[in-house]
Design a protein around this motif. Structure first.
Motif, short mmCIF file in Angstrom:
data_model
loop_
_atom_site.label_atom_id
_atom_site.label_comp_id
_atom_site.label_asym_id
_atom_site.label_seq_id
_atom_site.Cartn_x
_atom_site.Cartn_y
_atom_site.Cartn_z
N SER A 187 1.14 -1.18 -0.11
CA SER A 187 -0.37 0.22 0.18
C SER A 187 0.84 1.36 -0.13
O SER A 187 1.70 1.47 0.50
N LEU A 188 -0.38 2.20 0.01
CA LEU A 188 1.04 3.93 0.01
C LEU A 188 1.95 3.70 0.99
O LEU A 188 2.82 4.48 1.17
N VAL A 189 0.87 4.16 2.11
CA VAL A 189 1.72 3.92 3.59
C VAL A 189 2.71 3.17 3.99
O VAL A 189 3.58 3.31 4.11
N GLU A 190 3.08 1.17 3.53
CA GLU A 190 3.86 0.73 3.73
C GLU A 190 5.20 1.25 2.77
O GLU A 190 6.12 1.18 3.15
N LEU A 191 4.74 1.66 1.63
CA LEU A 191 5.72 2.09 0.92
C LEU A 191 6.39 3.48 1.23
O LEU A 191 7.60 3.38 1.26
N LEU A 192 5.71 3.95 1.65
CA LEU A 192 6.27 5.48 2.27
C LEU A 192 7.39 5.21 3.85
O LEU A 192 8.14 6.01 3.57
N ALA A 193 7.04 3.82 4.30
CA ALA A 193 6.95 3.16 5.19
C ALA A 193 8.76 3.31 4.70
O ALA A 193 10.00 3.19 6.48
N ILE B 140 10.56 4.05 2.69
CA ILE B 140 11.16 5.30 1.95
C ILE B 140 11.98 6.12 3.36
O ILE B 140 13.02 6.16 3.11
N VAL B 141 11.55 6.18 4.34
CA VAL B 141 10.88 6.72 5.01
C VAL B 141 12.71 5.66 6.53
O VAL B 141 13.90 6.45 6.58
#
Length: 155
Positions: free
Chosen positions: A16-22, A24-25
């Motif tokens: 999901s977009l949230v998992e992808l952002l996590a 990347i962070v």
């Protein structure tokens, strides 16, 4: 047909977009920690290289003074010309102006400023091998030093 399509959509696995952002962070945090650490490793290796070059110069001077006991001082250029030093390393640039004096407590690089990384410079003032290697004896009367400092001008 719609039921089959719904089943396929439900079975799709992915990020999901949230998992992808996590992710990347987390990668950004790891990079923020690793990059300065790698920079320090490179800087320390250059620093240790200058120290090793200084010890080589002083060791070559020791052999020179053993062969020439009447001499009181010598330049790096003279050491190279006489075959006592093959390579002055980071001292090569100022070889003709750097003098090593003979002393009973150990030969000394009288004065030298060596640039080893951009604006980082090693400043040698009456530096001996024990001082360069950090082997000061507790309670010794050694007042000579060698330091590293930041300046923006070239030597």
């Amino acid at each position: 047909m719609f039921n089959t399509l719904k089943k396929r959509i439900k079975n799709e696995k992915g990020l999901s977009l949230v998992e992808l952002l996590a992710v990347i962070v987390i990668l950004a945090i790891v990079a923020a920690i690793a990059i300065p650490a790698i920079g320090n490793i490179v800087e320390n290796s250059r620093y240790n290289g200058v120290k090793a070059d200084a010890v080589n110069v002083l060791s070559g001077a020791q052999i020179y003074f053993t062969d020439n006991p009447e001499k009181a001082d010598v330049t790096i250029t003279a050491l190279k010309t006489g075959g006592y030093l093959e390579n002055a390393g980071s001292f090569e640039k100022n070889a003709s102006t750097i003098t090593i004096t003979k002393a009973t407590a150990g030969n000394k690089i009288v004065s030298a400023t060596i640039e080893f990384s951009g604006t980082k410079k090693a400043v040698f003032t009456n530096a001996t091998i024990p001082l360069i290697n950090g082997d000061k004896q507790k309670g010794s009367a050694i007042t000579d030093s060698w330091t590293v400092g930041n300046t923006v001008t070239n030597p």
